[in-house]
Design an enzyme around this catalytic site. Structure first.
Site, PDB file in Angstrom:
ATOM      1  N   PHE A 214       0.863  -1.185   0.000  1.00 60.18           N
ATOM      2  CA  PHE A 214       0.000   0.000   0.000  1.00 60.18           C
ATOM      3  C   PHE A 214       0.896   1.230   0.000  1.00 60.18           C
ATOM      4  O   PHE A 214       1.703   1.417   0.907  1.00 60.18           O
ATOM      5  CB  PHE A 214      -0.914   0.047   1.222  1.00 60.18           C
ATOM      6  CG  PHE A 214      -1.819   1.255   1.222  1.00 60.18           C
ATOM      7  CD1 PHE A 214      -3.053   1.201   0.604  1.00 60.18           C
ATOM      8  CD2 PHE A 214      -1.422   2.453   1.806  1.00 60.18           C
ATOM      9  CE1 PHE A 214      -3.881   2.319   0.567  1.00 60.18           C
ATOM     10  CE2 PHE A 214      -2.242   3.570   1.765  1.00 60.18           C
ATOM     11  CZ  PHE A 214      -3.472   3.500   1.146  1.00 60.18           C
ATOM     12  N   ASP A 322       9.427   3.247   1.503  1.00 57.45           N
ATOM     13  CA  ASP A 322       8.214   3.919   1.976  1.00 57.45           C
ATOM     14  C   ASP A 322       8.123   3.747   3.490  1.00 57.45           C
ATOM     15  O   ASP A 322       7.732   2.701   3.994  1.00 57.45           O
ATOM     16  CB  ASP A 322       6.999   3.308   1.275  1.00 57.45           C
ATOM     17  CG  ASP A 322       5.675   3.908   1.741  1.00 57.45           C
ATOM     18  OD1 ASP A 322       5.667   4.669   2.738  1.00 57.45           O
ATOM     19  OD2 ASP A 322       4.642   3.604   1.128  1.00 57.45           O
ATOM     20  N   LYS A 353       2.465  10.734   8.257  1.00 55.93           N
ATOM     21  CA  LYS A 353       1.849  10.229   9.484  1.00 55.93           C
ATOM     22  C   LYS A 353       2.529  10.771  10.744  1.00 55.93           C
ATOM     23  O   LYS A 353       2.427  11.944  11.034  1.00 55.93           O
ATOM     24  CB  LYS A 353       1.777   8.705   9.446  1.00 55.93           C
ATOM     25  CG  LYS A 353       0.747   8.196   8.418  1.00 55.93           C
ATOM     26  CD  LYS A 353       0.455   6.738   8.568  1.00 55.93           C
ATOM     27  CE  LYS A 353      -0.607   6.268   7.563  1.00 55.93           C
ATOM     28  NZ  LYS A 353      -1.943   6.715   7.912  1.00 55.93           N
ATOM     29  N   THR A 377       0.757  24.044  -4.617  1.00 52.09           N
ATOM     30  CA  THR A 377       0.612  25.331  -3.934  1.00 52.09           C
ATOM     31  C   THR A 377       1.163  25.286  -2.519  1.00 52.09           C
ATOM     32  O   THR A 377       1.960  26.125  -2.107  1.00 52.09           O
ATOM     33  CB  THR A 377      -0.869  25.750  -3.896  1.00 52.09           C
ATOM     34  OG1 THR A 377      -1.365  25.866  -5.230  1.00 52.09           O
ATOM     35  CG2 THR A 377      -1.036  27.083  -3.179  1.00 52.09           C
TER      36      THR A 377
END
Length: 496
Positions: A214, A322, A353, A377
């Site tokens: 994931f 990751d 997280k 942005t």
């Protein structure tokens, strides 16, 4: 009803256990003299309670509420205890899907925004890509104090998905820069073709990922996510290679020969895929989690990851680690990949997280020089940086990585005790407090999670049948015992 504490001896483990009494006043609160919670407290007959159900009904008129568990009262929540809209106090071992490093309302954190300079960053959210505040360089330097070994650059982003999505872009840019050599980046051919989504400006490249992974829900990340079909169905995906992630047998010490063979098979498959895709869509890099979280808390050996890194080096492709869920000390090391003792660092390490902000660290080789290539942005939220700075100070000064290692060892010992005593549980595993155990099937897992919640313990599920723990870094041995005690009662109720 309230939860009363007692002690129960279970084999070699002693757990603080909670038992329900049905006649305790709903106003009773498990508060100590200093205003902290010291145990869960359930005041409704079921969770979600009536106030949450009413809020769900209101929200459902204008919002999809299918993923909402219950509404929370964050003002009343403290430390490792989450209070829901109905006043139930839950021992939270899930922590906003592994996102709260120091629990709720950590002492002094609310005072940060009494400082006008911190409040200014809330009122005036800077577009960091174009107009960063004067203290932004200091914020970046703070992040670099915890940079993985060998990575001297960082870019901030908003969340885990956009961190991985932009890491893919950075890897593709690096790969193409080497392929292009002296050819100008903005040649007419590159410009015209990229605007039509065609090569050579839009090259036909791929990222290799792993079954069960994931990495997020944006389009590129979804193409490398293989944990739950509900994330992916109806969404177009890139045709990119997918390698098997090792499926280890537990207990590990009893299946070393089988597990070594499984990891060797998977590594050979990675090489075969890289070779096979050279003529179809060359692999620019691979991405992997130190522990596959959403995929079911799946582990591999440190040696597997070292060999995987060597394969990436051999084929001159990028290696993305990751660490969105595993970063910030929960594994017992600040970065979970530190356990691997790599000769060469990953090229990119993504985070979010528990790190308060998202982003990725990267090597000098990956670095690009043109503006607007990795850009949006906001490029993160500058109002969160004061919290990050204070969190890192606490993690370092309190040595919370070592605490997670110690508490995690205690928690895992309790889960292994469950495994010995309940035949519908297996494969207890973990690093630090990043712990998990498997139920016999999905229904049993879901029943454990639901029943634990009704008894004041919030835990999570992942994969097909895994029960997972994601506590904060201030989770204590006493709270681990309390969680194990509640779970022990749950297991006895569920046991056939």
């Amino acid at each position: 009803m309230n939860l009363l504490r007692g002690i129960k001896r279970c084999g070699k483990m002693t757990y603080i256990i909670s038992r329900q009494r049905s006649t305790v006043a709903a106003s009773a609160r498990p508060l100590t003299d200093n205003g902290k919670f010291d145990r869960p407290s359930i005041v409704t007959n079921e969770i979600p309670g009536p106030k949450t159900r009413a809020l769900l009904e209101r929200a459902a008129v204008v919002h999809n509420t299918g993923a909402i568990n219950f509404f929370c009262d964050y003002e009343k929540s403290k430390g490792n205890y989450l209070v829901d809209a109905d006043g139930n106090v839950l021992l939270d071992c899930y922590q906003q899907i592994s996102s709260m490093p120091l629990g709720y309302n950590y002492p002094g954190f609310l005072d940060i925004y009494k400082d006008e300079s911190s409040l200014v960053s809330v009122v005036n959210r800077a577009a960091l890509g174009n107009f960063p505040p004067v203290n932004f360089t200091k914020d970046l330097e703070t992040l670099l104090t915890v940079a993985p070994k060998g990575l001297t650059n960082v870019v901030t982003l908003a969340c885990g998905s956009c961190s991985n999505e932009n890491a893919y872009k950075a890897l593709f840019m690096w790969y193409q820069r080497r392929q292009r050599g002296e050819e100008p980046l903005g040649s007419d051919q590159n410009i015209e073709s990229c605007m039509m989504n065609k090569p050579p400006g839009s090259p036909n490249l791929s990222i290799l990922s792993f079954s069960g992974a994931f990495h997020g829900r944006t389009l590129g990340c979804l193409s490398t996510t293989h944990s739950k079909w509900i994330h992916k169905i109806d969404i177009p995906a890139f045709d990119w290679p997918i390698a098997d992630f090792p499926q280890l047998k537990y207990p590990l010490e009893e299946f070393k020969r089988e597990n070594d063979a499984e990891e060797a098979r998977c590594l050979a498959q990675v090489e075969e895929l890289i070779e096979r895709w050279r003529t179809k869509s060359p692999v620019a890099g691979l991405i992997i989690e130190p522990i596959q979280a959403e995929g079911g808390d799946r582990h591999a050996s440190d040696d597997y990851f070292r060999k995987l890194r060597n394969i990436a080096t051999k084929y001159d492709i990028g290696f993305i680690c990751d660490e969105v869920q595993t970063g910030m000390a929960i594994s017992g090391r600040f970065w979970a990949h530190d356990y691997w003792n790599l000769d060469k660092s990953p090229d990119i390490v993504t985070f979010a997280k528990k790190m308060i902000t998202g982003g990725f660290f990267f090597s000098d080789e990956i670095k690009w020089k043109e503006g607007y290539r990795i850009f949006n942005t906001w490029m993160s939220d500058p109002s969160k940086f004061p919290i990050l700075e204070h969190t890192l100070d606490v993690v370092k000064s309190e040595d919370l990585a070592a605490r997670a290692a110690g508490v995690g060892e205690h928690l895992l010992s309790g889960l292994k005790d469950f495994e010995r005593r309940y035949d519908f549980l297996s494969a207890a595993r973990g690093r630090g407090t990043f712990c998990a155990i498997d139920a016999v099937d999905t229904n049993t897992r879901d029943s454990v999670v639901k029943t634990a919640l009704s008894n004041g313990l919030l835990i999570g599920g992942c994969g097909e049948k895994t029960i997972r723990f994601r506590p904060s870094l201030i989770f204590s041995i006493q709270e681990a015992d309390m969680a194990l005690g509640i779970l022990d009662d749950v297991m006895q109720k569920i046991a056939p």
